[in-house]
Write an enzyme that holds these catalytic residues in place. Structure first.
Site, PDB file in Angstrom:
ATOM      1  N   ASP A   1       0.767  -1.443   0.154  1.00  0.00           N
ATOM      2  CA  ASP A   1       0.110   0.074   0.204  1.00  0.00           C
ATOM      3  C   ASP A   1       0.751   1.333   0.124  1.00  0.00           C
ATOM      4  O   ASP A   1       1.942   1.083   0.168  1.00  0.00           O
ATOM      5  CB  ASP A   1      -1.005   0.079   1.020  1.00  0.00           C
ATOM      6  CG  ASP A   1      -0.088   0.082   2.667  1.00  0.00           C
ATOM      7  OD1 ASP A   1       0.762  -0.649   2.603  1.00  0.00           O
ATOM      8  OD2 ASP A   1      -0.693   0.748   3.428  1.00  0.00           O
TER       9      ASP A   1
ATOM     10  N   GLU B   1       0.153  -1.002   5.693  1.00  0.00           N
ATOM     11  CA  GLU B   1       1.270  -0.691   6.726  1.00  0.00           C
ATOM     12  C   GLU B   1       1.078   0.939   6.786  1.00  0.00           C
ATOM     13  O   GLU B   1       1.444   1.164   8.022  1.00  0.00           O
ATOM     14  CB  GLU B   1       2.406  -0.926   5.837  1.00  0.00           C
ATOM     15  CG  GLU B   1       3.984  -0.544   6.901  1.00  0.00           C
ATOM     16  CD  GLU B   1       4.256   0.598   6.815  1.00  0.00           C
ATOM     17  OE1 GLU B   1       5.010   1.103   7.786  1.00  0.00           O
ATOM     18  OE2 GLU B   1       3.788   1.480   5.926  1.00  0.00           O
TER      19      GLU B   1
END
Length: 360
Positions: A72, A129
């Protein structure tokens, strides 16, 4: 579905990953692409848990190396698709951390296919994350499938300037609150100013002398800072509530409990103030004394330094697994609109990983 060539030049693979937009909570497309690319490798164990993809070799080697990177990014800022100019690759995720992910994907694919790796490998391409820990893909694995996180060393592809950044600082965030009585500022004696009650703790934080500590050749610097203030009602009103948000970054020789005790002592809060523990993340020791880590240091030419800030290496450290950050790029460009990474560092990290993973 976008197609990824895991055997492509790592700069090309990074570019392809950047072009699959994947802000946190929107990682399905990139997880699909990574899973599809890895499924072409014969003889590996391939698992998908939500938008986290895990691939494992089972060569029967004595040691297992974990290669982990998040898929991400922070929200887009008009910085996709990728752009390459004068040896610099631009785009959302270029440094944090699709370049590191590309290096890890490529290294895993090469050595899983050749079956000539010095170690067994676990690749973890994980979601979320960049947001709250409750969504983090490694957190979900640690909670639901901890056996998938087992290994002798973990490498995370966070940007580290293509050298090893060992361990990480721990972080504690607290909210200190004061309560008073609201009144018109022209008649302030009729009220009690909550903001003024925070003056003592604010002064103590400002005067705090942080320490530096050397651990395994890495210097970690601590810090205690006010990172937020609030208490406004109106320009003619005495505030009846006020808050300080305080962040303590601590070295990995302190446990969480030791860091909490030190923070309480340093703040020395007055009895009429309230404190809430808002966020706590443990630190991670360098872990450079492990033989598998020694081989990595050899591969990078012996360059290493302490990691400032918190990364997911701490999750492995709490499991007793030494972990380091090793990825291309300057972390100072992370989350910026002009996020960028030198292509030379991408290729250097890729080459170092191949050297490290090759059997002798």
């Amino acid at each position: 579905m976008p197609t990824l060539d895991l055997f492509a030049d790592p700069v090309e693979l990074t570019s392809a990953l950047i072009d699959i937009e994947s802000p946190s909570h929107h990682e399905t497309a990139i997880a699909d692409a990574v899973y599809e690319a890895l499924s072409a490798i014969e003889g590996i164990e391939l698992i998908r848990h939500n938008n986290t993809v895990i691939a494992r070799t089972h060569f029967g080697r004595d040691q297992r190396v974990i290669l982990a990177g998040h898929v991400d990014t922070v929200p887009l800022a008009g910085n996709t698709p990728h752009r390459l100019h004068d040896g610099i690759l631009y785009g959302c995720g270029s440094v944090d951390m699709k370049s590191g992910l590309a290096c890890y994907l490529g290294a895993f694919a090469r050595w899983a296919t050749s079956r000539a790796a010095a170690h067994d490998m676990t690749l973890i391409a994980y979601e979320a994350e960049e947001v709250s820990s409750e969504y983090n893909g490694l957190h979900h694995l640690e909670r639901d499938y901890p056996e998938l996180l087992q290994g002798d060393i973990a490498l995370l592809g966070e940007p580290s300037g293509a050298i090893v950044e060992a361990g990480c600082q721990g972080s504690i965030r607290v909210i200190v609150s004061a309560r008073g009585t609201r009144a018109h500022s022209a008649r302030s004696w009729l009220g009690h100013n909550a903001a003024h009650d925070l003056a003592g703790v604010l002064s103590r934080v400002a005067a705090y002398q942080p320490r530096s500590v050397e651990i395994a050749g890495c210097e970690y610097r601590e810090g205690l800072n006010v990172v937020g203030l609030s208490g406004f009602v109106a320009t003619n009103t005495i505030p009846d509530e006020a808050q300080l948000i305080i962040n303590f970054r601590f070295a990995p020789d302190r446990s969480v409990e030791e860091a909490k005790a030190h923070l309480v002592e340093a703040l020395a809060l007055e009895d009429d103030l309230d404190m809430e523990w808002d966020d706590i993340a443990p630190a991670a020791m360098p872990g450079l004394d492990h033989p598998v880590a020694a081989r990595l240091l050899e591969a990078v030419g012996g360059d290493y330094r302490a990691k400032f800030g918190w990364t997911d290496v701490a999750r492995f450290s709490t499991l007793g697994i030494p972990a380091v950050n090793f990825g291309p790029g300057d972390p100072g460009f992370a989350h910026k609109k002009d996020e960028q990474c030198p292509v030379e560092q991408i290729r250097r990290v890729a080459d170092t990983l191949h050297t490290y993973l090759a059997a002798r």
